[in-house]
Design a protein around this motif. Structure first.
Motif, short mmCIF file in Angstrom:
data_model
loop_
_atom_site.label_atom_id
_atom_site.label_comp_id
_atom_site.label_asym_id
_atom_site.label_seq_id
_atom_site.Cartn_x
_atom_site.Cartn_y
_atom_site.Cartn_z
N LEU A 233 0.79 -1.24 0.00
CA LEU A 233 0.00 0.00 0.00
C LEU A 233 0.82 1.28 0.00
O LEU A 233 0.57 2.18 -0.78
N GLN A 329 -3.36 6.73 10.61
CA GLN A 329 -4.05 6.07 9.50
C GLN A 329 -4.66 7.08 8.53
O GLN A 329 -4.94 6.75 7.37
N PRO A 333 -2.54 5.68 5.22
CA PRO A 333 -3.44 4.56 5.48
C PRO A 333 -2.76 3.21 5.28
O PRO A 333 -2.02 3.03 4.33
N GLY A 334 -3.01 2.31 6.23
CA GLY A 334 -2.47 0.97 6.12
C GLY A 334 -1.16 0.79 6.86
O GLY A 334 -0.70 -0.33 7.01
N ARG A 336 1.52 0.46 9.96
CA ARG A 336 1.32 -0.46 11.08
C ARG A 336 1.06 0.23 12.42
O ARG A 336 0.94 -0.44 13.44
N LEU B 26 -8.79 0.06 7.37
CA LEU B 26 -7.54 0.78 7.57
C LEU B 26 -7.76 2.03 8.42
O LEU B 26 -7.02 2.34 9.32
N ARG B 27 -8.84 2.75 8.07
CA ARG B 27 -9.13 3.96 8.82
C ARG B 27 -10.16 3.62 9.88
O ARG B 27 -11.35 3.80 9.68
N GLU B 67 -4.30 -9.55 10.73
CA GLU B 67 -3.70 -8.53 11.58
C GLU B 67 -3.49 -9.11 12.98
O GLU B 67 -2.46 -8.89 13.61
N ARG B 70 -0.48 -11.18 13.02
CA ARG B 70 0.74 -10.37 13.05
C ARG B 70 0.98 -9.82 14.45
O ARG B 70 2.09 -9.88 14.98
N TRP B 74 3.97 -9.62 17.15
CA TRP B 74 4.52 -8.31 17.50
C TRP B 74 4.45 -8.05 18.99
O TRP B 74 5.35 -7.47 19.58
#
Lengths: 358, 184
Positions: A233, A329, A333-334, A336, B26-27, B67, B70, B74
């Motif tokens: 992204l 974000q 955006p995207g 971590r 994402l947002r 996520e 992950r 993390w």
């Protein structure tokens, strides 16, 4: 329409054409000079590697430009000849080969093939010698820097045989002018590519595999680098800066980076540190000298000494930092980093603390 | 006519379901979903299983569960629970739950911590990420929909992918386990 008016019109039209041509020339000039200068251009080399690559580039440019002009000239000549011939109005197909023409044609084709082979051979030799020259800087005594590409930022680790002298930073690589540095490149997620057009590259960063690149800057300056392999992204926002500086300045910088973070100097910064340690920041970031020691996100020990945040995307100012912490974000955006909702006073205290991390 | 209508409805439903699987938040909408679980919950807790209040929407979302996978690395869940097989902490890939296997029970376990080792992540992990982790934890024992659970690992596979894990009947839920009893 009277004669004076007509001549006036044509003068006006001439002026229009002249102005348009002038604007075109100006635009071309601006575009080419913009490409030839700047902190991210292969045509503005600042080191031996980039110099060799740009010489190869110019050789190819001039030869290809000459070939292009020749081809266009021959094409134009052929078109003009054909027009002359068709004026004779001979519709009948040309079935009788003309011995003289055949001979000439053979000569032209042979000549063109010979010239093409020679040009390609010259290019082959030139690119071979250029590639060899890129490896000439290899030396085991070079300063070693390990670069780990991650979605979407660069972890930079200055290596040293003495463990306590190593340190990590992010998205900013300082190198001494006139000395070769060895970059050991790897990735921890997908393939990235390291490219500083003014100095050298590209070289891919491959997960589970190490590649090497040698850089040397002859001129002090700040050069921009960019990930050159599509990596997801925010690939376009995965940049970094390389700062080439005189040796004494570089050594001073390295000394400063090795030190742990400065302790909070006042009550607000102290509160900021507490906020940092009690909020999600501490789950991913390191500030050496505090309890924060996670390694999946950029090391913030000397955050305030860096020029940019978010991998070369934003200038490192209090405002950008605040926006980034509150909701990164929206900016990238995207990425971590999760949004960190903090009470306004907590956020301001945190920003004061982060700004004190010189 | 009837058949066409049914077909339309069915395909619309399929589309809606697919949307949920592929949706990428994402947002995330702050502050509600990005809230950091900083509020202290009541000290009083019933010892038994709490009733399920709301389903975890992330359990149908492939992106959210990846996520979660992950974040599991993390935030170093791996450090104690390994890749589900357990070690210092109890295994998560079996269906045995000490403090309950419902989504909000796992959420509570992460946020509040549990006696004898499980630290509290209150204030440290934003709510939506805890829900992502909870969804991923449940996918380890096949409790979530197969089409959305993570497939093979990015690195060396140390266990069967979550996607091919058979669903196991949760057991051992509720009650205070021996390990969590206060010393008398």
């Amino acid at each position: 329409m009277s004669a004076p008016a007509r001549s006036g019109m044509s003068a006006h039209a001439r002026r229009l054409v002249r102005d348009a041509l002038r604007a075109c020339a100006l635009a071309c000039y601006a575009l080419t000079t913009a490409a030839c200068t700047g902190s991210q251009s292969i045509l503005n080399p600042a080191g031996p590697n980039a110099g060799n690559v740009s010489r190869l580039w110019w050789l190819m440019f001039y030869v290809c430009a000459a070939v292009f002009l020749l081809v266009i000239a021959f094409l134009a000549a052929a078109l003009a000849r054909t027009r002359r011939r068709t004026n004779k109005l001979t519709d009948a197909p040309d079935t009788e080969p003309d011995a003289g023409r055949e001979r000439r044609m053979r000569g032209v084709v042979t000549g063109a093939v010979v010239v093409t082979v020679i040009i390609l051979f010259v290019f082959l030799v030139a690119s071979f010698t250029t590639s060899r020259s890129l490896y000439a800087l290899s030396d085991p005594n070079n300063l070693r820097i390990k670069v780990n590409g991650q979605q979407w930022w660069w972890q930079v680790e200055y290596e040293n045989d003495v463990a306590s002298q190593t340190f990590k930073t992010a998205n900013e690589i300082h190198i001494p002018v006139g000395q070769t540095v060895t970059l050991r490149l790897t990735s921890s997620d997908v393939i990235h590519s390291f490219w500083v057009p003014n100095l050298g590259g590209k070289r891919d960063l491959i997960p589970g595999h190490e590649t090497t690149l040698w850089l040397k800057a002859d001129k002090a300056g700040t050069y921009r680098g960019q990930c050159a392999e599509y990596c997801g992204l925010q690939h376009a926002h995965m940049a970094f800066v390389v700062v080439a500086e005189p040796v004494e300045q570089f050594n001073a910088w390295m000394e400063a980076q090795r030190r742990p973070a400065a302790p909070p100097a006042n009550a607000e910064q102290q509160r900021g540190q507490q906020v940092f340690l009690a909020s999600p920041c501490v789950m991913c970031h390191t500030i050496r000298g505090t309890d924060a020691g996670a390694s999946v996100a950029p090391d913030l020990t000397h955050l305030a000494s860096r020029q940019t945040i978010a991998a070369g995307m934003l200038p490192n100012t209090r405002g950008h930092l605040g926006g980034w912490v509150s909701n990164s974000q929206e900016l990238k955006p995207g990425n971590r980093m999760p949004p960190i909702p903090l009470a306004p006073e907590d956020l301001q205290a945190l920003l004061s603390y982060l700004e004190s991390l010189k | 006519m009837m058949i066409a209508a049914v077909c339309g409805v069915v395909s619309a439903l399929c589309l809606v379901a697919a949307c949920k699987r592929e949706e990428r938040g994402l947002r995330v909408d702050p502050p509600s979903s990005a809230r950091v679980n900083s509020k202290t919950l009541s000290e009083l807790r019933p010892g038994n299983v709490q009733p399920i209040s709301a389903p975890n929407e992330f359990e149908q979302n492939a992106f959210a569960m990846n996520e979660g996978k992950r974040l599991y690395e993390w935030y170093n869940c791996v450090g104690c629970h390994a890749h589900g097989g357990g070690g210092i902490g109890p295994p998560l890939m079996d269906a045995k739950w000490i403090y309950g296997g419902a989504p909000e029970q796992i959420f509570a376990t992460i946020v509040e911590g549990r006696p004898n080792g499980m630290p509290s992540f209150r204030g440290k992990i934003p709510d939506y990420q805890v829900w992502q982790l909870a969804a991923y934890v449940r996918s380890m024992s096949g409790q979530v929909s197969k089409d959305a659970s993570p497939s093979r690992d990015d690195d060396m596979n140390v266990k069967k992918p979550e996607q091919s894990t058979e669903q196991q009947e949760p057991r051992g839920t509720g009650g205070v386990p021996k390990s969590a009893e206060r010393p008398q």
